[in-house]
Design an enzyme around this catalytic site. Structure first.
Site: not given
Length: 211
Positions: A42, A71, A131
């Protein structure tokens, strides 16, 4: 050759969070982490030139690892990730619009949640993996409590404050996998250092599955 699916993540459910990664170091860092066994990387969008790093990683690691962005806060950002070749959209929050956009674009969706309400909202919007963030605040007891009400089979990754020594405890509480940030990579870390840290997490995960 791996596929862009949650089953690929299931094989080794550890996400390398490469916050602060720069394009010129992206491939070397990515190769070191994948060599240790990781299959998911990521690049947070608040990193320097994140989409360029994502492009380079996707090209270099095609067929060997899934590459996505973190993000991701807006639908427009999700579209940018898709255009750059990203395969996963990861967010710190639960935004049904972003989740829906990711799925419409054919990408995996991993939104952040902290409360049961957010978890169910994310699942209803189509999230593939939840998450738990920040995991260090909820702790394993918090995860265990949420697990009691989530549908069977829901994948929940603990993200935030996880180290190799804590993985077994998190797994006992119901963690399906982990997102790993500064314990694995931060600006200034060499590929060799990132690879060594990645190997420690892989060993800890595998040990937790045989204990």
């Amino acid at each position: 050759m791996i596929s862009c699916s949650v089953e690929t993540l299931d094989a080794l459910p550890l996400v390398a969070i490469l916050r602060g990664l720069k394009p010129d170091e992206a491939v070397d860092i990515g190769e070191a982490i994948v060599a240790a066994g990781f299959v998911c990387l990521e690049v947070p969008l608040n990193s320097p030139e994140p989409l360029e790093s994502l492009r380079r990683l996707r090209h270099a690691l095609e067929g060997r690892a899934l590459v996505g962005a973190g993000t991701v806060l807006t639908i427009e950002a999700a579209r940018d990730v898709a255009s750059a070749g990203g395969q996963i959209v990861i967010s710190p929050n639960t935004n049904p619009g972003v989740i829906g956009a990711a799925k419409a674009l054919g990408l995996l969706s991993m939104p952040g949640f902290f409360t049961p309400s957010e978890a169910f909202q994310a699942l209803e919007a189509g999230a593939d993996v939840l998450k738990l963030f920040p995991a260090e605040v909820a702790g394993p007891p918090g995860l265990k409590a949420v697990r009691a009400v989530l549908p069977t089979g829901t994948r929940v990754y603990a993200v935030g404050g996880v180290d190799p020594d804590g993985i077994a405890g998190w797994c006992r509480a119901g963690a399906s996998g982990f997102g790993i940030g500064s314990a694995l990579f931060r600006p200034g870390v060499s590929p060799e250092q990132a690879g060594a840290s990645a190997s420690a997490f892989v060993a800890a995960w595998r040990s937790s599955q045989t204990a």
